[in-house]
Every structure is written in structure tokens, then in C-alpha cells.
Enzyme design. Sequence first.
Site, PDB file in Angstrom:
ATOM      1  N   VAL A  96      -1.926   7.853  -2.862  1.00 45.39           N
ATOM      2  CA  VAL A  96      -1.427   6.488  -3.084  1.00 45.39           C
ATOM      3  C   VAL A  96      -1.608   6.015  -4.524  1.00 45.39           C
ATOM      4  CG1 VAL A  96      -1.667   5.773  -0.683  1.00 45.39           C
ATOM      5  CG2 VAL A  96      -3.577   5.407  -2.271  1.00 45.39           C
ATOM      6  N   SER A 143      -5.517  10.873  -2.270  1.00 51.66           N
ATOM      7  CA  SER A 143      -5.456  11.818  -1.143  1.00 51.66           C
ATOM      8  C   SER A 143      -5.086  13.244  -1.535  1.00 51.66           C
ATOM      9  CB  SER A 143      -4.473  11.320  -0.078  1.00 51.66           C
ATOM     10  OG  SER A 143      -5.023  10.226   0.615  1.00 51.66           O
ATOM     11  N   TYR A 155     -16.400  10.698   1.120  1.00 53.93           N
ATOM     12  CA  TYR A 155     -14.943  10.532   1.177  1.00 53.93           C
ATOM     13  C   TYR A 155     -14.438   9.606   0.071  1.00 53.93           C
ATOM     14  CZ  TYR A 155     -10.359   9.136   2.922  1.00 53.93           C
ATOM     15  OH  TYR A 155      -9.022   8.864   3.029  1.00 53.93           O
ATOM     16  N   LYS A 194      -7.632  15.824  -0.832  1.00 50.22           N
ATOM     17  CA  LYS A 194      -7.838  16.365   0.512  1.00 50.22           C
ATOM     18  C   LYS A 194      -7.510  17.857   0.577  1.00 50.22           C
ATOM     19  CE  LYS A 194      -6.930  11.842   2.568  1.00 50.22           C
ATOM     20  NZ  LYS A 194      -5.968  10.969   3.273  1.00 50.22           N
ATOM     21  N   TYR A 247       2.293  12.603   5.014  1.00 52.53           N
ATOM     22  CA  TYR A 247       2.103  11.730   6.178  1.00 52.53           C
ATOM     23  C   TYR A 247       3.376  11.673   7.025  1.00 52.53           C
ATOM     24  CZ  TYR A 247      -1.580  10.503   2.921  1.00 52.53           C
ATOM     25  OH  TYR A 247      -2.617  10.581   2.038  1.00 52.53           O
TER      26      TYR A 247
END
Length: 314
Positions: free
Chosen positions: A265, A68, A195, A71, A247
Amino acid sequence: MSMNSVPLGSIVQEIAEEMKLAGDRGAVADYIPQLASVSPWHFGMAIVDMDGECHVAGDAQVPFSIQSITKVFALTMALGAVGDALWHRVGREPSGSAFNSIVQLEWERGIPRNPFINAGAIVVSDILLSHYEPAEVIGEFLQFMRMLTGDDSVAIDQIVARSERDTGFRNVALANYMRAFGNIHHPVDKTLGVYFHQCSLSMDCRQLARAGRFLMTGGRNPDTGLSVVTPQRARRILALMMTCGHYDGSGEFAHRVGLPGKSGVGGGILAIAPRIASIAVWSPGLNDRGNSQLGTLALERLVQRTGWSVFGPG
């Protein structure tokens, strides 16, 4: 700059030695088979400062799946493509929910809270697909990352990408749900193909710290002097990293570390000390919020010893 007289290289080495002795190393992500096989005993750290010096320790040159963290870079590309129109399809608020939650999408009619939760990043991938095929977008993304790092060896791990595709049922659900609300414009398999491949980018800490330098410098690539984003947009990306980059653990990370950061992760964290340093840490064991256990601890100790927190020393 450092708030004490200890050289930065020594601080990095000290922290790496301390991480070797850590008892609670968290749990490696097991829902993506390729990540489940990584040893939790890895720890790497790299810091690139404004002078271009790179300080490394531990497993800083062992490649890992940055997941992630990509992103941040996909958002940078999408903002370059469509500008602030992006914010009509993705919010800018912390979610307070798990990174793969579907609950808020129903309440908010298919508009994800921010571009760093999975749903938001899937919309960003859909935006990047405008007028292009998935292979072209993935190629552009890889070229962008190689430009930021100054390293043509940066690559996508195809085995991880297949593993993500084969197990990403919740992401398929998120994408289809947003498509039902009209917020995914392309076929779901194409959007998810972008993605999944994006998240499967493999880098080491040294490369990741170099990739983050444009956020350290206010939007400029130190290698070329050319603008990657405007200073205003760089500030906004950093603000999102601070409020949404971990998050539902973003508040805790801000409290403990006090730097804009983005986790993945795979156990990596990219953190930025504006006008001071770009920092990458990696340790695969995660805490209960899905963020690197030792990576967070290492960054906390770094800011304690340098005074780099954006909220001031102490």
C-alpha cells in the site's frame, strides 16, 4: 528476452515519461498517517536483468515504505525455518477478499487463506518468533534484506512502524481472533511488533529489484552464487505471487500483466520475469483494490513491449 529491437533502457525511460502524463494517479493510502503525506506525483522504475545490469528511470532512488511486499521475504525466511510445516497454519489459495478482511477467518477457523493477506503474514511473523525475541527477529530480517540487496543502507523506518502500531486496530483484531483459534502462539503484541516493523522497511526501486533477484534466478543469490531457497521453493513462492500477490485484484493483475508480483500500500510492486528480470515500480496512488495505479499500468506497458508475460507475448 525483449521481443523487439528497442533497448531495455529506452523502454524504461519511455514508460517513465508516459507515467508523468497520466491523469488518473489513484489515491494515496490515508489510513497510515505517514503514507498519507507522500506525493502522488512520484513514479520510479528499476529493472535488474540476468546479466546484472540495472535500468532505472524516474524516482528509482527515492526510498519508500514497501509495506506488504516484505511478505514475500518474510515467507522465504519462515519456509527456511520450518519448511512445509508452515502450510498447516496458512493456506495457499487466493482469498477473493480485501487484504485486511476478518470474515474468512471465522469460516475457516483461524487459518488464513494465504501468507500475503494480513492475517497470513501475521501468522508468518508468529512462526519467525519461535525461540526468539522480536528484536532478534527484526534484526535477522534486516540482515536478510541487506544480504539480498548487497546494500547495508537498507533500514526500517521507525516513524512508519510507530504509525502502523498506533493505527493498526484491525490487525490487532485479526491477531487476537487467530489467537482465539490457537493459530497465534506468542503474545499478540510481540507478534504484531515483528509484523509492523517488517512492513515498515524502507527501500528504493533499485534496491527492491535487487532483493527480488533470487526469485528471478530460481533461488540463487547472483552476488554470491549461494542458494537462498531451492528451485522448487522459488517456483512455489512465484506461484503464490501470481495467484495471491495483489489480494482481490490478483486475477486482474495476472490478466493485464502476466507476471508474478507482490504489491504494497506504499505504492510499490515487485514483479518477476523468471530467468529474465526482477522489476520494481513505485507510484503511491492506489486503485480501489489497494494496488499501485500507475505501477500496474507501467508493468502492463512493459510486458506489451518486451513479451515477458509468462503466458506469452501479445
